[in-house]
Design a protein around this motif. Sequence first.
Motif, PDB file in Angstrom:
ATOM      1  N   THR A 136       0.838  -1.203   0.000  1.00 20.40           N
ATOM      2  CA  THR A 136       0.000   0.000   0.000  1.00 20.40           C
ATOM      3  C   THR A 136       0.867   1.245   0.000  1.00 20.40           C
ATOM      4  OG1 THR A 136      -1.817  -1.125   1.121  1.00 20.40           O
ATOM      5  CG2 THR A 136      -1.759   1.279   1.286  1.00 20.40           C
ATOM      6  N   ARG A 143       2.952  14.505 -13.910  1.00 21.85           N
ATOM      7  CA  ARG A 143       1.868  15.243 -14.584  1.00 21.85           C
ATOM      8  C   ARG A 143       1.934  16.743 -14.300  1.00 21.85           C
ATOM      9  NH1 ARG A 143      -0.732  10.585 -12.978  1.00 21.85           N
ATOM     10  NH2 ARG A 143      -1.618  11.597 -11.156  1.00 21.85           N
ATOM     11  N   LEU A 154       2.272   1.741  -3.445  1.00 19.86           N
ATOM     12  CA  LEU A 154       1.274   2.266  -4.383  1.00 19.86           C
ATOM     13  C   LEU A 154       1.058   3.759  -4.177  1.00 19.86           C
ATOM     14  CD1 LEU A 154      -1.305  -0.659  -4.371  1.00 19.86           C
ATOM     15  CD2 LEU A 154       0.173   0.053  -6.279  1.00 19.86           C
ATOM     16  N   ILE A 155       1.056   4.219  -2.929  1.00 16.98           N
ATOM     17  CA  ILE A 155       0.925   5.655  -2.642  1.00 16.98           C
ATOM     18  C   ILE A 155       2.127   6.408  -3.207  1.00 16.98           C
ATOM     19  CG2 ILE A 155       0.899   7.383  -0.798  1.00 16.98           C
ATOM     20  CD1 ILE A 155      -0.753   5.292   0.852  1.00 16.98           C
ATOM     21  N   GLN A 181       3.762   9.861 -10.019  1.00 12.90           N
ATOM     22  CA  GLN A 181       3.048  10.128 -11.258  1.00 12.90           C
ATOM     23  C   GLN A 181       2.326  11.470 -11.211  1.00 12.90           C
ATOM     24  OE1 GLN A 181       0.918   6.406 -11.771  1.00 12.90           O
ATOM     25  NE2 GLN A 181       2.681   5.493 -12.819  1.00 12.90           N
ATOM     26  N   ALA A 182       1.868  11.877 -10.033  1.00 12.81           N
ATOM     27  CA  ALA A 182       1.262  13.209  -9.897  1.00 12.81           C
ATOM     28  C   ALA A 182       2.315  14.293 -10.145  1.00 12.81           C
ATOM     29  CB  ALA A 182       0.646  13.372  -8.503  1.00 12.81           C
ATOM     30  N   ILE A 235       4.021   5.526  -5.755  1.00 14.51           N
ATOM     31  CA  ILE A 235       3.892   5.561  -7.217  1.00 14.51           C
ATOM     32  C   ILE A 235       2.890   6.634  -7.626  1.00 14.51           C
ATOM     33  CG2 ILE A 235       3.067   4.261  -9.233  1.00 14.51           C
ATOM     34  CD1 ILE A 235       4.282   1.739  -7.860  1.00 14.51           C
ATOM     35  N   HIS A 236       1.779   6.708  -6.918  1.00 20.16           N
ATOM     36  CA  HIS A 236       0.783   7.758  -7.199  1.00 20.16           C
ATOM     37  C   HIS A 236       1.423   9.142  -7.057  1.00 20.16           C
ATOM     38  CE1 HIS A 236      -2.977   9.998  -7.124  1.00 20.16           C
ATOM     39  NE2 HIS A 236      -2.486  10.625  -6.076  1.00 20.16           N
ATOM     40  N   ASN A 237       2.198   9.359  -5.985  1.00 16.09           N
ATOM     41  CA  ASN A 237       2.859  10.654  -5.768  1.00 16.09           C
ATOM     42  C   ASN A 237       3.832  10.974  -6.901  1.00 16.09           C
ATOM     43  OD1 ASN A 237       1.471  10.962  -3.359  1.00 16.09           O
ATOM     44  ND2 ASN A 237       3.148  10.192  -2.105  1.00 16.09           N
ATOM     45  N   GLY A 266       6.958   7.471 -14.762  1.00 19.70           N
ATOM     46  CA  GLY A 266       7.445   8.305 -13.676  1.00 19.70           C
ATOM     47  C   GLY A 266       8.567   9.182 -14.180  1.00 19.70           C
TER      48      GLY A 266
END
Length: 177
Positions: free
Chosen positions: A62, A76, A65-66, A72-73, A68-70, A108
């Motif tokens: 978990t 972007r 995954l957080i 990718q944000a 990776i989200h950070n 990324g």
Amino acid sequence: MLTNQIVLIQGERITDVGPAAQIKIPAGAEIIDLSQATVLPGLIDGHTHMFNTPKPGMSRETSTLIAIHNLQADLRAGFTTARDMTSHGNGYADVDIRNAINEGRIDGPRYQVSGRGIIWGAGPQAAAENSLASIVVHSVEEAQAAVREHIQHNVDWIKLYPTGGYSFTRPVRRSFS
């Protein structure tokens, strides 16, 4: 601010930048008109933490995954390079993410990592409770061993906390009567 500029991209790389009169555009190239936009180079975050300190009961998966989200944000938002300065109790999971980006398995930014921080002295209690947290060293030999471990995990940077544990809380004021 420059106007009437050309940014030539071949594959995934910028190969040339300059005034329109000086850049030869290859025949058949796709042209994207950004003349009404502001174009700037990718941003670099030189000191970030993509991983949050895991909450009680949170799995490493978990937490990853957080992170990776950070990442990718940030990508972007225009950050094309990031230097992660500790995995906050997630071991060398930042190395795994960097490798996945470099191998094209996830999107990324260019990502440089430092794994577990190395703390001199007493260090925070969390380091003792979590084997994936920072490495606490008490001697030159222990510090050398910690750096060797980081090298074995192929980190890009060594993160040191030379003052050991620290706090941003105010000291307690005492009055003496």
